[in-house]
Write a protein that holds these residues in place. Structure first.
Motif, short mmCIF file in Angstrom:
data_model
loop_
_atom_site.label_atom_id
_atom_site.label_comp_id
_atom_site.label_asym_id
_atom_site.label_seq_id
_atom_site.Cartn_x
_atom_site.Cartn_y
_atom_site.Cartn_z
N LEU A 11 64.38 54.25 23.84
CA LEU A 11 64.29 54.18 22.29
C LEU A 11 64.80 52.51 21.97
O LEU A 11 64.06 52.10 21.33
CB LEU A 11 64.94 54.99 21.51
CG LEU A 11 65.01 54.72 20.04
CD1 LEU A 11 64.11 55.13 19.37
CD2 LEU A 11 66.31 55.44 19.43
N GLY A 197 69.30 63.93 17.75
CA GLY A 197 69.94 63.24 16.59
C GLY A 197 70.72 62.24 17.02
O GLY A 197 70.81 60.82 16.61
N SER A 199 71.02 60.63 19.92
CA SER A 199 70.71 59.62 20.57
C SER A 199 69.75 58.69 19.76
O SER A 199 70.01 57.40 20.09
CB SER A 199 69.31 60.22 21.46
OG SER A 199 69.74 61.21 22.53
N VAL A 200 69.27 58.96 18.74
CA VAL A 200 68.72 58.16 17.72
C VAL A 200 69.80 57.45 17.11
O VAL A 200 69.65 56.04 16.89
CB VAL A 200 67.72 58.79 16.54
CG1 VAL A 200 67.38 57.92 15.65
CG2 VAL A 200 66.64 59.58 17.35
N ILE A 307 61.91 53.17 14.08
CA ILE A 307 63.01 54.26 14.38
C ILE A 307 62.36 55.66 14.04
O ILE A 307 62.78 56.65 14.64
CB ILE A 307 64.29 53.85 13.21
CG1 ILE A 307 64.94 52.74 13.93
CG2 ILE A 307 65.19 55.01 13.34
CD1 ILE A 307 65.95 52.27 13.00
N VAL A 308 61.93 55.73 12.96
CA VAL A 308 61.17 57.00 12.57
C VAL A 308 60.25 57.71 13.65
O VAL A 308 60.13 58.56 13.90
CB VAL A 308 60.44 57.04 11.09
CG1 VAL A 308 59.71 58.33 10.65
CG2 VAL A 308 61.65 56.60 10.05
N GLY A 311 61.91 58.28 16.66
CA GLY A 311 62.84 59.41 16.13
C GLY A 311 61.97 60.73 16.63
O GLY A 311 62.42 61.78 17.10
N ILE A 314 61.47 61.19 20.07
CA ILE A 314 62.64 61.77 20.88
C ILE A 314 62.82 63.13 20.77
O ILE A 314 63.33 63.77 21.72
CB ILE A 314 64.07 60.80 20.39
CG1 ILE A 314 63.71 59.38 20.86
CG2 ILE A 314 65.55 61.41 20.84
CD1 ILE A 314 64.84 59.03 21.78
N VAL A 315 62.72 63.56 19.43
CA VAL A 315 63.12 65.21 19.15
C VAL A 315 62.04 65.83 19.94
O VAL A 315 62.38 67.09 20.58
CB VAL A 315 62.66 65.39 17.50
CG1 VAL A 315 62.64 66.94 17.29
CG2 VAL A 315 63.93 64.72 16.84
#
Ligand SMILES: [Zn+2]
Length: 435
Positions: A11, A197, A199-200, A307-308, A311, A314-315
């Motif tokens: 990320l 969450g 991690s972000v 980021i979004v 994100g 990542i989820v």
């Protein structure tokens, strides 16, 4: 190559990549400060042929230069695969030899405080993976870069930078991991959502502190004094609604020959910086075209959109982790000495599974970044109005990035548009605007 880096830190790396123009390269050769547009003479209205102009720019590059840059870039495809397999092997070795379980046992014997156990394990893990991955790190980061004349550092300073990077990873990664494992212990069913969450969150923190605390460890940033360059850049910034009072120069030439610029930071720490290679080797028009591109990232809020987007990924990655971790540890967990997700000895397995996910997602992440890069290109063309300078800079990039890949190749492997596509975009802009 560290599996944990390839996995969880993707990320940070990816988001950094969206706001930087990594590696505009001038590998030796004559300085390209002379600025001579090819087929720049737009004929009578409407006769400017954007495709022919693009081909004319590409024809400026010799067959030998093309072959060299293609070899460097295509070698990178294989390196991604070898890096992934090498990291996976290191992770499996740490599990199968129970090295990971023994490192956990040592941490447990040393202290009774769970958070400290996590941190102690992390330091051992980081050191072990750094040592086991060292041969590949030296090859990709030092030997290969020198072979293609992209690196300027001798081995000692290079090793020093690696050590500093390891120290930063020990501190920032340690803080993140202590928090993540604290949540893993308390939320046996929803750990994956909390893990995603956190991690972000930590990636965003790392982005924010990076220009202030991390980058100065490796390079020196000084305000640009030369008013003949500073003035036009700040004018360009003000015209596009960027409240910049200063432009910074970074001494990147101590590590690399690549020409680059970036807008780094987050919220209060945002900063425009160009590197000394760019300053030395590019004309004012070329510098303006690069800065126009960078300002595009800023004005189009690419950091926040990134980021979004990352994100969400990542989820999904943590959902995959939840599904796969239980299955793998049910089968081999007792042999490897892993008690469950909250057991820090399972970190190599987490790193392995996340790296599988992100390796498979490479075309997706490349496309997310490449899309932003194309947007920044268009913004830069409209802001700087320098299509020929843009094409010249794209050719410099072409010295390390394959200039004209196949369409599928570009989707799979390119995190920036190819040189051909970028020059064609610039020439189309020129055909419609400057005729
Ligand atoms: Zn960019």
């Amino acid at each position: 190559m560290n599996v944990f880096r390839t996995g969880v830190r993707v990320l940070v790396v990816a988001l950094m990549a969206t706001v930087a123009l990594p590696g505009f390269v001038l590998a030796g050769g004559p300085s390209q400060t002379s600025f001579q547009p090819v087929t720049a003479q737009a004929g009578p209205s409407g006769t400017f042929d954007a495709v022919a102009a693009t081909e004319a720019y590409l024809a400026k590059v010799t067959a030998e230069q093309r072959a060299r840059s293609d070899a460097y870039f295509e070698g990178g495809y294989w390196l991604q695969l070898w890096g992934f397999l090498y990291g996976a092997t290191v992770a499996l070795l740490m599990l199968a030899t129970r090295l990971s379980a023994r490192m956990r046992d040592l941490a447990v014997r040393t202290t009774r405080i769970a958070s400290l156990q996590t941190a102690l394990y992390w330091f051992q893990y980081l050191l072990a993976t750094a040592i086991l991955s060292f041969p590949l790190t030296v090859y990709t980061g030092f030997i290969r870069e020198h072979k293609y004349r992209l690196a300027t550092q001798s081995f000692g300073p290079w090793l020093g930078d690696q050590a500093k990077g390891l120290l930063v990873g020990a501190i920032l990664g340690g803080l993140a991991l202590v928090a993540i494992y604290a949540v893993f212990r308390r939320a046996p069913r929803t750990w994956w959502l909390w893990g995603a969450g956190l991690s972000v969150f930590f990636a965003v923190i790392a982005m924010g502190v990076s220009p202030v605390f991390i980058e100065p460890l490796f390079n020196t940033y000084t305000p640009l004094k030369d008013e003949s360059i500073r003035g036009p850049i700040l004018r360009l910034a003000r015209a596009n609604g960027i409240p910049a009072a200063d432009v910074f120069v970074v001494d990147a030439s101590k590590q690399t020959t690549r020409v680059s610029a970036n807008v780094a930071g987050f919220l209060g720490t945002q900063r425009i910086a160009l590197n000394d290679n760019l300053l030395k080797r590019c004309s004012l028009a070329e510098i303006e075209s690069v800065m126009g591109h960078e300002m595009g990232h800023y004005v189009l809020n690419h950091v926040y959109k990134g980021i979004v987007e990352f994100g969400v990924l990542i989820v999904i990655g943590f959902a995959f982790l939840r599904w796969s971790f239980d299955r793998v540890s049910a089968r081999w967990g007792s042999r490897w000495g892993i008690a469950g997700i909250a057991d820090v000895a399972g970190l190599p397995l987490i790193a392995l599974l996340l790296s599988v996910f992100f390796f498979a997602m490479t075309p997706v992440t490349n496309t997310m970044i490449r899309t932003q890069e194309a947007e920044a290109d268009i913004f830069g063309l409209n802001a700087a109005r320098q299509p020929d300078a843009e094409a010249e800079v794209d050719l410099m990039l072409g010295e390390y990035r394959k200039l004209k890949p196949g369409p599928l190749e570009e989707v799979l492997f390119f995190d920036h548009p190819s040189g051909y596509r970028r020059i064609l975009m610039a020439m189309r802009w020129k055909a419609e605007n400057l005729r």
